[in-house]
Design a protein around this motif. Structure first.
Motif, PDB file in Angstrom:
ATOM      1  N   VAL A   1       0.818  -1.213   0.000  1.00 47.30           N
ATOM      2  CA  VAL A   1       0.000   0.000   0.000  1.00 47.30           C
ATOM      3  C   VAL A   1       0.851   1.262   0.000  1.00 47.30           C
ATOM      4  O   VAL A   1       0.561   2.216  -0.728  1.00 47.30           O
ATOM      5  N   ILE A   2       1.924   1.275   0.809  1.00 50.53           N
ATOM      6  CA  ILE A   2       2.702   2.513   0.895  1.00 50.53           C
ATOM      7  C   ILE A   2       4.164   2.356   0.495  1.00 50.53           C
ATOM      8  O   ILE A   2       4.877   3.347   0.354  1.00 50.53           O
TER       9      ILE A   2
ATOM     10  N   GLN B   1       5.277   4.442  -2.241  1.00 49.85           N
ATOM     11  CA  GLN B   1       4.848   5.840  -2.146  1.00 49.85           C
ATOM     12  C   GLN B   1       5.697   6.661  -1.183  1.00 49.85           C
ATOM     13  O   GLN B   1       5.449   7.843  -1.000  1.00 49.85           O
TER      14      GLN B   1
ATOM     15  N   ILE C   1      -5.446   1.847  -0.408  1.00 47.43           N
ATOM     16  CA  ILE C   1      -4.608   2.993  -0.771  1.00 47.43           C
ATOM     17  C   ILE C   1      -5.417   4.285  -0.634  1.00 47.43           C
ATOM     18  O   ILE C   1      -4.933   5.287  -0.092  1.00 47.43           O
TER      19      ILE C   1
END
Length: 314
Positions: free
Chosen positions: A101-102, A105, A303
């Motif tokens: 998910v991260i 990012q 997300i």
């Protein structure tokens, strides 16, 4: 045709046969590693070891769990190892929500852009928000009202964890502030009994010994926990925060489908087995199999939810 030409042609033909044989070699033909980016002993480690054991029995090759700890908020060295390994199914990731998910990012270069596809999600950790049985509130609504006039101390395992983020975002949406909050190495019956925290965000398995002496206000799970069936899920009381701390199996995006299918065939059977379901019964964890497509949809939704939580907590 000269002898030299004949020999050269024969060698070339042999090389082509060997090359074709190698290309057609059936997976798996050598040891497989399941990478867990956390220390051994927790639920994801226990269940991944079960999967590895069954994989070894099914296919007759060595299969091991390799623990590669590296921080709840990154840099996820275990995930980086999976991302940089050949996309051949011999290095499989067993990841919590934070990695897919991260991970791509937060400026972790080896994970950017997103490197992984889910094979399936198989575990939801039994995180709950709980308080003492004699607390003057029995629901999040009552807690929110009480906290308007009183300081309420929150205990958690660290700000980077999804359940902690959810707990703090829920306070924002309910219109109150925690009087204080602190991270603890252990959040169990003693934490509440000693008064170190008024409310704790912890896993149900850690407070099972004193379940009669506490109140579970909400579970941060996708379904209600059978051991505390009266406790609503986070999604039931605030659908904008419907998220859970889960774990699944992941492979590099370029991994062939036939390889994925063989891993899934074993993993799915393992997590639905009696011994895996016994782990669920004893800890309150949700143990199941959610397929690749549904898992991908879930990750996309998570997300969005994580982004929404981030905005609330800015």
């Amino acid at each position: 045709m000269t002898i030299k030409t004949k020999i050269t042609g024969a060698l070339a033909g042999a090389a082509m046969v060997l090359s074709a044989g190698a290309a057609l070699a059936e997976y798996p033909e050598k040891p497989v590693n399941f990478i867990v980016p956390w220390p051994p002993g927790d639920l994801e480690d226990v269940l991944t070891r079960m999967i590895a054991e069954d994989f070894q029995k099914e296919y007759g090759v060595a299969a091991a769990v390799v623990n590669k700890p590296g921080g709840g908020g990154g840099p996820f060295p275990g995930a980086i190892e999976v991302a940089q390994a050949p996309a051949d199914g011999y290095t499989i990731g067993s990841f919590v929500i934070g990695v897919p998910v991260i991970g791509h990012q937060i400026d972790i270069a080896p994970l950017t852009p997103a490197k992984f596809d889910p094979l399936g999600i198989f575990l939801t950790y039994p995180f709950v928000i709980a308080t003492s049985a004699d607390a003057p509130y029995s629901s999040m609504e009552e807690l929110a009202e009480y906290a308007q006039e009183n300081d309420v101390a929150l205990g958690h395992f660290g700000d980077v964890l999804t359940p902690t983020q959810v707990t703090k975002a829920l306070a924002v949406n309910k219109g109150f502030e925690w009087g204080s909050d602190a991270a603890f190495d252990a959040l169990d019956c003693n934490t509440l009994a000693s008064g170190d925290a008024d409310v704790i965000n912890t896993t149900l398995q850690l407070i099972l010994p004193c379940l009669d002496d506490i109140k579970v206000l909400v579970s941060i799970t996708d379904e209600r926990i059978p051991l505390v069936p009266d406790a609503p899920t986070i999604g039931e009381i605030d659908e904008t925060l419907d998220i859970a701390l889960w774990n699944g199996l992941f492979v590099h995006k370029d991994t062939p489908q036939d390889v994925r299918d063989k891993i899934v065939a074993v993993a799915k059977e393992t997590v639905m087995s009696d011994r895996a379901q016994k782990v669920a019964e004893e800890t309150g964890a949700l143990v199941y199999w959610q397929g690749a497509d549904e898992s991908a949809d879930r990750i996309a939704q998570d997300i969005d939810t994580v982004a929404r939580i981030g905005q609330l907590l800015e």
